[in-house]
Scaffold this motif. Structure first.
Motif, PDB file in Angstrom:
ATOM      1  N   PHE A 107       0.846  -1.204   0.000  1.00 48.10           N
ATOM      2  CA  PHE A 107       0.000   0.000   0.000  1.00 48.10           C
ATOM      3  C   PHE A 107       0.885   1.260   0.000  1.00 48.10           C
ATOM      4  O   PHE A 107       0.651   2.197  -0.768  1.00 48.10           O
ATOM      5  CB  PHE A 107      -0.904   0.034   1.239  1.00 48.10           C
ATOM      6  CG  PHE A 107      -1.931  -1.058   1.305  1.00 48.10           C
ATOM      7  CD1 PHE A 107      -2.382  -1.702   0.159  1.00 48.10           C
ATOM      8  CD2 PHE A 107      -2.468  -1.446   2.529  1.00 48.10           C
ATOM      9  CE1 PHE A 107      -3.343  -2.707   0.232  1.00 48.10           C
ATOM     10  CE2 PHE A 107      -3.430  -2.435   2.609  1.00 48.10           C
ATOM     11  CZ  PHE A 107      -3.863  -3.075   1.459  1.00 48.10           C
ATOM     12  N   MET A 108       1.876   1.250   0.864  1.00 48.75           N
ATOM     13  CA  MET A 108       2.751   2.415   0.989  1.00 48.75           C
ATOM     14  C   MET A 108       3.592   2.618  -0.266  1.00 48.75           C
ATOM     15  O   MET A 108       3.809   3.760  -0.703  1.00 48.75           O
ATOM     16  CB  MET A 108       3.654   2.254   2.218  1.00 48.75           C
ATOM     17  CG  MET A 108       2.920   2.216   3.550  1.00 48.75           C
ATOM     18  SD  MET A 108       1.944   3.717   3.867  1.00 48.75           S
ATOM     19  CE  MET A 108       3.258   4.944   3.971  1.00 48.75           C
ATOM     20  N   GLU A 109       4.081   1.541  -0.848  1.00 52.29           N
ATOM     21  CA  GLU A 109       4.912   1.640  -2.054  1.00 52.29           C
ATOM     22  C   GLU A 109       4.126   2.212  -3.226  1.00 52.29           C
ATOM     23  O   GLU A 109       4.643   3.029  -4.005  1.00 52.29           O
ATOM     24  CB  GLU A 109       5.479   0.260  -2.397  1.00 52.29           C
ATOM     25  CG  GLU A 109       6.566  -0.201  -1.424  1.00 52.29           C
ATOM     26  CD  GLU A 109       6.908  -1.668  -1.552  1.00 52.29           C
ATOM     27  OE1 GLU A 109       6.390  -2.321  -2.488  1.00 52.29           O
ATOM     28  OE2 GLU A 109       7.693  -2.178  -0.725  1.00 52.29           O
ATOM     29  N   LEU A 110       2.876   1.787  -3.371  1.00 50.05           N
ATOM     30  CA  LEU A 110       2.036   2.320  -4.440  1.00 50.05           C
ATOM     31  C   LEU A 110       1.723   3.797  -4.198  1.00 50.05           C
ATOM     32  O   LEU A 110       1.645   4.598  -5.140  1.00 50.05           O
ATOM     33  CB  LEU A 110       0.757   1.497  -4.559  1.00 50.05           C
ATOM     34  CG  LEU A 110       0.938   0.087  -5.133  1.00 50.05           C
ATOM     35  CD1 LEU A 110      -0.330  -0.740  -4.970  1.00 50.05           C
ATOM     36  CD2 LEU A 110       1.335   0.144  -6.612  1.00 50.05           C
ATOM     37  N   GLN A 111       1.535   4.156  -2.952  1.00 56.05           N
ATOM     38  CA  GLN A 111       1.321   5.561  -2.620  1.00 56.05           C
ATOM     39  C   GLN A 111       2.547   6.389  -3.002  1.00 56.05           C
ATOM     40  O   GLN A 111       2.424   7.488  -3.575  1.00 56.05           O
ATOM     41  CB  GLN A 111       1.036   5.698  -1.122  1.00 56.05           C
ATOM     42  CG  GLN A 111       0.820   7.125  -0.654  1.00 56.05           C
ATOM     43  CD  GLN A 111       0.346   7.185   0.784  1.00 56.05           C
ATOM     44  OE1 GLN A 111      -0.805   6.890   1.075  1.00 56.05           O
ATOM     45  NE2 GLN A 111       1.231   7.556   1.702  1.00 56.05           N
ATOM     46  N   GLU A 127      -0.946   3.667  10.152  1.00 57.11           N
ATOM     47  CA  GLU A 127      -0.009   4.030  11.213  1.00 57.11           C
ATOM     48  C   GLU A 127       1.285   4.595  10.639  1.00 57.11           C
ATOM     49  O   GLU A 127       2.002   5.336  11.316  1.00 57.11           O
ATOM     50  CB  GLU A 127       0.304   2.804  12.075  1.00 57.11           C
ATOM     51  CG  GLU A 127      -0.870   2.336  12.932  1.00 57.11           C
ATOM     52  CD  GLU A 127      -0.559   1.058  13.680  1.00 57.11           C
ATOM     53  OE1 GLU A 127       0.563   0.516  13.511  1.00 57.11           O
ATOM     54  OE2 GLU A 127      -1.440   0.580  14.430  1.00 57.11           O
ATOM     55  N   LYS A 128       1.572   4.247   9.372  1.00 58.13           N
ATOM     56  CA  LYS A 128       2.799   4.703   8.711  1.00 58.13           C
ATOM     57  C   LYS A 128       2.558   5.881   7.764  1.00 58.13           C
ATOM     58  O   LYS A 128       3.449   6.261   7.005  1.00 58.13           O
ATOM     59  CB  LYS A 128       3.423   3.540   7.943  1.00 58.13           C
ATOM     60  CG  LYS A 128       3.836   2.384   8.828  1.00 58.13           C
ATOM     61  CD  LYS A 128       4.395   1.222   7.993  1.00 58.13           C
ATOM     62  CE  LYS A 128       4.786   0.055   8.882  1.00 58.13           C
ATOM     63  NZ  LYS A 128       5.317  -1.101   8.084  1.00 58.13           N
ATOM     64  N   GLY A 129       1.336   6.416   7.778  1.00 59.96           N
ATOM     65  CA  GLY A 129       1.057   7.596   6.959  1.00 59.96           C
ATOM     66  C   GLY A 129       0.283   7.345   5.684  1.00 59.96           C
ATOM     67  O   GLY A 129       0.225   8.216   4.808  1.00 59.96           O
ATOM     68  N   PHE A 130      -0.337   6.205   5.559  1.00 54.97           N
ATOM     69  CA  PHE A 130      -1.134   5.914   4.357  1.00 54.97           C
ATOM     70  C   PHE A 130      -2.388   6.784   4.342  1.00 54.97           C
ATOM     71  O   PHE A 130      -3.084   6.911   5.355  1.00 54.97           O
ATOM     72  CB  PHE A 130      -1.521   4.435   4.341  1.00 54.97           C
ATOM     73  CG  PHE A 130      -2.418   4.051   3.198  1.00 54.97           C
ATOM     74  CD1 PHE A 130      -1.916   3.933   1.912  1.00 54.97           C
ATOM     75  CD2 PHE A 130      -3.771   3.812   3.405  1.00 54.97           C
ATOM     76  CE1 PHE A 130      -2.735   3.591   0.858  1.00 54.97           C
ATOM     77  CE2 PHE A 130      -4.600   3.465   2.358  1.00 54.97           C
ATOM     78  CZ  PHE A 130      -4.081   3.355   1.079  1.00 54.97           C
ATOM     79  N   PHE A 131      -2.697   7.379   3.188  1.00 56.47           N
ATOM     80  CA  PHE A 131      -3.843   8.286   3.117  1.00 56.47           C
ATOM     81  C   PHE A 131      -4.682   8.157   1.843  1.00 56.47           C
ATOM     82  O   PHE A 131      -5.669   8.872   1.676  1.00 56.47           O
ATOM     83  CB  PHE A 131      -3.362   9.744   3.241  1.00 56.47           C
ATOM     84  CG  PHE A 131      -2.376  10.149   2.172  1.00 56.47           C
ATOM     85  CD1 PHE A 131      -2.797  10.533   0.909  1.00 56.47           C
ATOM     86  CD2 PHE A 131      -1.018  10.146   2.436  1.00 56.47           C
ATOM     87  CE1 PHE A 131      -1.891  10.910  -0.082  1.00 56.47           C
ATOM     88  CE2 PHE A 131      -0.097  10.524   1.457  1.00 56.47           C
ATOM     89  CZ  PHE A 131      -0.536  10.904   0.202  1.00 56.47           C
ATOM     90  N   LEU A 132      -4.324   7.289   0.918  1.00 49.90           N
ATOM     91  CA  LEU A 132      -5.033   7.211  -0.357  1.00 49.90           C
ATOM     92  C   LEU A 132      -6.461   6.662  -0.199  1.00 49.90           C
ATOM     93  O   LEU A 132      -6.725   5.865   0.708  1.00 49.90           O
ATOM     94  CB  LEU A 132      -4.273   6.292  -1.324  1.00 49.90           C
ATOM     95  CG  LEU A 132      -2.934   6.769  -1.850  1.00 49.90           C
ATOM     96  CD1 LEU A 132      -2.352   5.716  -2.790  1.00 49.90           C
ATOM     97  CD2 LEU A 132      -3.067   8.101  -2.571  1.00 49.90           C
ATOM     98  N   PRO A 133      -7.381   7.064  -1.090  1.00 52.11           N
ATOM     99  CA  PRO A 133      -8.694   6.422  -1.122  1.00 52.11           C
ATOM    100  C   PRO A 133      -8.545   4.939  -1.463  1.00 52.11           C
ATOM    101  O   PRO A 133      -7.643   4.555  -2.206  1.00 52.11           O
ATOM    102  CB  PRO A 133      -9.432   7.161  -2.250  1.00 52.11           C
ATOM    103  CG  PRO A 133      -8.670   8.419  -2.462  1.00 52.11           C
ATOM    104  CD  PRO A 133      -7.252   8.120  -2.108  1.00 52.11           C
ATOM    105  N   VAL A 134      -9.422   4.134  -0.911  1.00 51.72           N
ATOM    106  CA  VAL A 134      -9.384   2.682  -1.142  1.00 51.72           C
ATOM    107  C   VAL A 134     -10.590   2.268  -1.963  1.00 51.72           C
ATOM    108  O   VAL A 134     -11.738   2.608  -1.629  1.00 51.72           O
ATOM    109  CB  VAL A 134      -9.353   1.913   0.191  1.00 51.72           C
ATOM    110  CG1 VAL A 134      -9.438   0.401  -0.058  1.00 51.72           C
ATOM    111  CG2 VAL A 134      -8.083   2.244   0.971  1.00 51.72           C
ATOM    112  N   ILE A 135     -10.326   1.544  -3.056  1.00 50.41           N
ATOM    113  CA  ILE A 135     -11.379   1.035  -3.935  1.00 50.41           C
ATOM    114  C   ILE A 135     -11.483  -0.476  -3.765  1.00 50.41           C
ATOM    115  O   ILE A 135     -10.470  -1.179  -3.791  1.00 50.41           O
ATOM    116  CB  ILE A 135     -11.075   1.371  -5.404  1.00 50.41           C
ATOM    117  CG1 ILE A 135     -11.071   2.892  -5.599  1.00 50.41           C
ATOM    118  CG2 ILE A 135     -12.089   0.722  -6.341  1.00 50.41           C
ATOM    119  CD1 ILE A 135     -10.664   3.328  -6.995  1.00 50.41           C
TER     120      ILE A 135
END
Length: 322
Positions: A99-103, A131-139
């Motif tokens: 998730f983080m890498e794609l962000q 917890e690590k700063g992920f913020f993208l919308p989830v589909i």
């Protein structure tokens, strides 16, 4: 040894995550209809540019393709992963890293493709990522054959639902998807999805922010079926949802198709008649495909891109599928 949360133990020890309700203990290696174990099995995690414009835009959608499926459609275009032939089993920690890498790569969103078998782990991974700063919308991108109970686990974690509505006929559900209850299940699932997200809304740049987009792949010889689906959805939801009417049906040579009509492409005439019907109903919030989209080149390579860890210790967290 993998450490499972209480949520994972609750749902994997006697699996009723999808309407198949197999009841198997996936923690002990038992498998049900989807043939998946307790670890998420992923075949590809990369920027994807072939979704609806509000999802892909210029940067691409961060698509994560899970292996296994609770439908296994007779004409499946992604048969390599739906039949579990491709992919890698990974930990929830690795999923959170993806998730983080794609962000970090600039993805517009995280696009969870056919993840019903792994909902508890997806929820755990999203918590770790946030917890690590992920913020993208989830589909949540799915076939529509979803349990309302399982969907409620995603409430507050998923921003956009992208379900298929494959058929409204029980007989067609039985013949093509092995699920005579498909229509009823999909209707209940879409209702729950809309309850969670509300009406479709967009960011200023045109990317989707919240809501439900219902896809229908028009099948050769099934124009009337498509029209019945559009009529039902528009009557039920009006402009609360968006429609995505697809013409990209592609007969795959590797699969033996049971019906002759499935062995050909959709004609331009068939698709145009469905579009004309949608417009006659008053549907305006819809995506429609133009040009020749029925090509195998539109099917991504399930080559584990973005799945493996770059570090040498990747083998400690991932296990190759056999």
């Amino acid at each position: 040894m993998e450490m499972y949360s209480k949520l994972e133990e609750q749902y994997y020890s006697r699996c009723f995550l999808c309407p198949r309700k197999c009841g198997v203990n996936r923690l002990e290696g038992e498998v049900g209809f989807c043939e998946m174990g307790a670890l998420p099995h992923v075949a590809r995690a990369a920027l994807h540019f072939w979704e609806e414009p509000c999802i892909s835009q210029n940067n691409g959608s961060g698509a994560i393709f899970f292996s296994g499926c609770n439908l296994q459609c007779v004409f499946c275009q992604n048969w390599e992963i739906s039949r579990g032939k491709a992919g890698l089993s990974i930990s929830k920690e690795r999923l959170a890293e993806i998730f983080m890498e794609l962000q970090e790569k600039g993805a517009n969103n995280i696009n969870l493709v056919t993840g019903v078998m792994f909902i508890p782990t997806i929820v755990e991974a999203l918590c770790l990522a946030k917890e690590k700063g992920f913020f993208l919308p989830v589909i949540y991108n799915c076939g529509g054959y979803e349990s309302v109970v399982s969907l409620r686990l995603l409430d507050g974690f998923v921003d956009v639902y992208l379900p298929d509505f494959k058929c409204i006929s029980d007989e067609l559900g039985r013949r093509y998807f092995g699920a005579s209850d498909y229509s009823k299940v999909a209707k209940d699932a879409i209702k729950e999805m809309l309850r969670q997200t509300g009406r479709v809304s967009f960011e200023k740049d045109g990317c989707i922010k919240k809501g439900v987009i219902v896809r229908h792949l028009v099948l050769p010889g099934q124009r009337k079926e498509a029209e019945k689906i559009l009529e039902y959805l528009y009557h039920e939801y009006g402009e609360d949802i968006y429609f995505s009417i697809l013409n990209q049906y592609t007969p795959i040579g590797a699969i033996k198709l049971p019906d002759k009509q499935l062995q050909r492409h959709l004609t331009t005439y068939e698709y145009q008649k469905v579009i004309d019907y949608a417009l006659s109903l008053g549907i305006t919030k819809a995506y429609m495909q133009i040009g020749k989209t029925a090509k195998e080149s539109f099917i991504p390579a399930f080559d584990l891109e973005g799945v493996r860890k770059k570090e040498k210790q990747q083998g400690m967290d991932a296990h190759e599928s056999e």
